[in-house]
Design a protein around this motif. Sequence first.
Motif, short mmCIF file in Angstrom:
data_model
loop_
_atom_site.label_atom_id
_atom_site.label_comp_id
_atom_site.label_asym_id
_atom_site.label_seq_id
_atom_site.Cartn_x
_atom_site.Cartn_y
_atom_site.Cartn_z
N ARG A 68 5.88 3.91 14.87
CA ARG A 68 6.45 3.41 15.23
C ARG A 68 7.71 3.29 13.78
NH1 ARG A 68 3.26 -2.14 14.70
NH2 ARG A 68 1.77 -1.20 13.50
N SER A 69 7.75 3.75 12.71
CA SER A 69 8.16 3.47 11.91
C SER A 69 8.82 4.71 11.97
CB SER A 69 7.61 3.31 10.70
OG SER A 69 6.74 2.22 11.19
N PRO A 99 -8.80 2.47 6.49
CA PRO A 99 -8.19 3.88 7.61
C PRO A 99 -6.43 3.85 7.25
CG PRO A 99 -9.45 2.39 8.92
CD PRO A 99 -9.11 1.59 7.61
N ALA A 100 -6.27 4.65 7.05
CA ALA A 100 -4.42 5.15 6.60
C ALA A 100 -4.51 6.79 7.40
CB ALA A 100 -4.58 5.21 5.06
N GLY A 151 -3.26 7.68 10.31
CA GLY A 151 -2.23 7.16 11.05
C GLY A 151 -0.81 8.24 10.96
N TYR A 152 -0.43 8.45 11.90
CA TYR A 152 1.13 9.06 11.67
C TYR A 152 2.18 7.23 11.80
CZ TYR A 152 -0.42 13.39 13.63
OH TYR A 152 -1.08 14.31 13.81
N GLY A 153 1.84 6.80 12.00
CA GLY A 153 2.97 5.55 12.04
C GLY A 153 3.85 5.87 12.99
N ALA A 196 -5.54 12.58 14.77
CA ALA A 196 -5.05 11.16 14.07
C ALA A 196 -5.88 11.07 15.89
CB ALA A 196 -4.62 10.71 14.19
N ALA A 233 -11.32 7.18 13.57
CA ALA A 233 -11.06 6.89 11.83
C ALA A 233 -12.24 6.39 10.60
CB ALA A 233 -10.09 6.57 11.27
N LYS A 257 3.33 5.40 5.56
CA LYS A 257 3.58 3.18 5.66
C LYS A 257 3.10 2.85 5.63
CE LYS A 257 1.62 2.34 9.69
NZ LYS A 257 1.56 1.92 10.51
N GLU A 258 1.75 3.29 4.96
CA GLU A 258 1.28 2.76 3.19
C GLU A 258 2.42 2.63 2.51
OE1 GLU A 258 -0.29 5.24 5.24
OE2 GLU A 258 -1.07 4.04 7.02
N LEU A 302 -8.17 5.42 15.60
CA LEU A 302 -8.91 3.76 14.57
C LEU A 302 -10.55 3.78 14.29
CD1 LEU A 302 -8.94 1.12 12.30
CD2 LEU A 302 -7.87 0.04 13.71
N LEU A 313 -7.04 -2.85 7.59
CA LEU A 313 -5.70 -2.23 7.75
C LEU A 313 -4.63 -2.09 6.62
CD1 LEU A 313 -5.22 -2.23 11.89
CD2 LEU A 313 -7.55 -1.30 10.04
N PRO A 314 -4.02 -0.92 6.34
CA PRO A 314 -3.58 -0.68 4.72
C PRO A 314 -1.87 -1.72 5.40
CG PRO A 314 -3.80 1.57 5.49
CD PRO A 314 -4.95 0.14 6.58
N ASP A 315 -1.36 -1.54 6.88
CA ASP A 315 -0.62 -2.17 7.33
C ASP A 315 -0.34 -3.17 7.44
OD1 ASP A 315 -2.35 -0.94 8.99
OD2 ASP A 315 -0.70 -0.34 10.29
N GLN A 342 -9.00 12.58 8.09
CA GLN A 342 -9.65 12.87 9.69
C GLN A 342 -8.04 14.02 9.87
OE1 GLN A 342 -7.12 9.31 11.50
NE2 GLN A 342 -9.22 9.70 13.74
P1 UTP Z 1 -2.17 2.00 14.02
O1 UTP Z 1 -2.38 1.14 15.42
O2 UTP Z 1 -1.13 0.86 13.20
O3 UTP Z 1 -1.36 3.05 13.95
O4 UTP Z 1 -3.49 2.04 13.56
P2 UTP Z 1 -0.76 4.38 12.94
O5 UTP Z 1 -0.75 5.92 13.74
O6 UTP Z 1 -0.54 4.07 12.11
O7 UTP Z 1 1.03 3.80 13.55
P3 UTP Z 1 2.01 3.22 14.63
O8 UTP Z 1 0.97 2.30 15.85
O9 UTP Z 1 1.46 4.92 15.46
O10 UTP Z 1 3.65 2.62 14.64
C1 UTP Z 1 -3.73 0.83 12.64
C2 UTP Z 1 -4.37 1.70 10.95
O11 UTP Z 1 -5.39 2.51 11.45
C3 UTP Z 1 -4.90 3.42 11.18
C4 UTP Z 1 -3.73 3.70 10.12
O12 UTP Z 1 -3.36 4.76 9.20
C5 UTP Z 1 -3.50 2.71 10.24
O13 UTP Z 1 -3.69 2.20 9.12
N1 UTP Z 1 -5.23 5.17 11.92
C6 UTP Z 1 -4.35 4.89 12.76
C7 UTP Z 1 -6.05 5.96 11.86
O14 UTP Z 1 -6.19 6.21 9.98
N2 UTP Z 1 -6.68 6.89 12.15
C8 UTP Z 1 -5.71 7.52 13.51
O15 UTP Z 1 -6.16 8.24 14.33
C9 UTP Z 1 -5.10 5.82 13.72
#
Ligand code: UTP
Length: 261
Positions: free
Chosen positions: A15-16, A8-9, A11-13, A103, A109, A25-26, A106, A126-128, A100
Amino acid sequence: MIKKAVIPAAGYGTRSLPITKVIPKEMFPIGGKPAIHYVVEEAVASGIEEILIVISRTKNLIMDYFDHSLELEAFLERVNKTHLLEKTTVPDVHIQYVRQSHAKGLGDALKIAEPFTGCDPFAVLLPDDIYVGKPALAELIEIFESYNENVISVKQLQNEMLKDYGIIKGELVSEGLYRLKEIVEKPKIFPPSNYAVTGRYVFNSGIYQYLSEVLPDFGGEIQLTDAIQLMLKEEVFFAKECTGDRYDIGKEQDYIRLLNR
Ligand code: UTP
């Protein structure tokens, strides 16, 4: 045998930010390769043959990276730089993509991955979370193959970090292996242990039923942790303390530690 994996990749990331406005982030570089390259390599090293990456509108870079760059390859040949061709290669595995649209967490996703995994047990990476050393997924697959039960990766963290992760309570089965009793998402107080969930999972297809029962949290996200907590009541789950070094690249200090190792 576990042959399929979901990454799953989407997310908005957050935190970064601000870099994640434009660079997922990936795709953060580690020694010239993006983070997700290492995660795909870990999957392949663990015996995975088919991967589904869940992306979003802003993550097309990930698809471009794993595709051939025909112009670049032709250019390197034309200018006699064929020795650089090996630098353009990516892991030899079948990758497909799904988007997706929002967002919604997870858990959401993963729900999108159901047509891909079908009734087969499958892995999630999880790719982070980047592992250096023994592939963490291979360790989980070993456990799955011995017990035929769901298994997730855990690591012991310092107390001040526990509020940022899913934290488990487990019963020791053998060295580094726990039977899961409880899992709590980002506990603000009283974490049930100092073992945090660290981004690798092997599920049987039953997880989808529990994901469909989970209600969105206060932020509108479907939490995978909530589905695991429901599933625990009916099915056996293991937690394996993985032996490789693990880095959460969504945390700046961890990312810097990884770059400097
Ligand atoms: P995180 O909880 O780290 O969320 O998601 P995030 O959006 O990547 O980062 P922060 O916390 O806002 O900084 C864990 C993994 O799940 C994916 C993210 O891409 C990450 O690899 N994810 C998360 C999804 O694919 N979809 C989502 O709706 C949320």
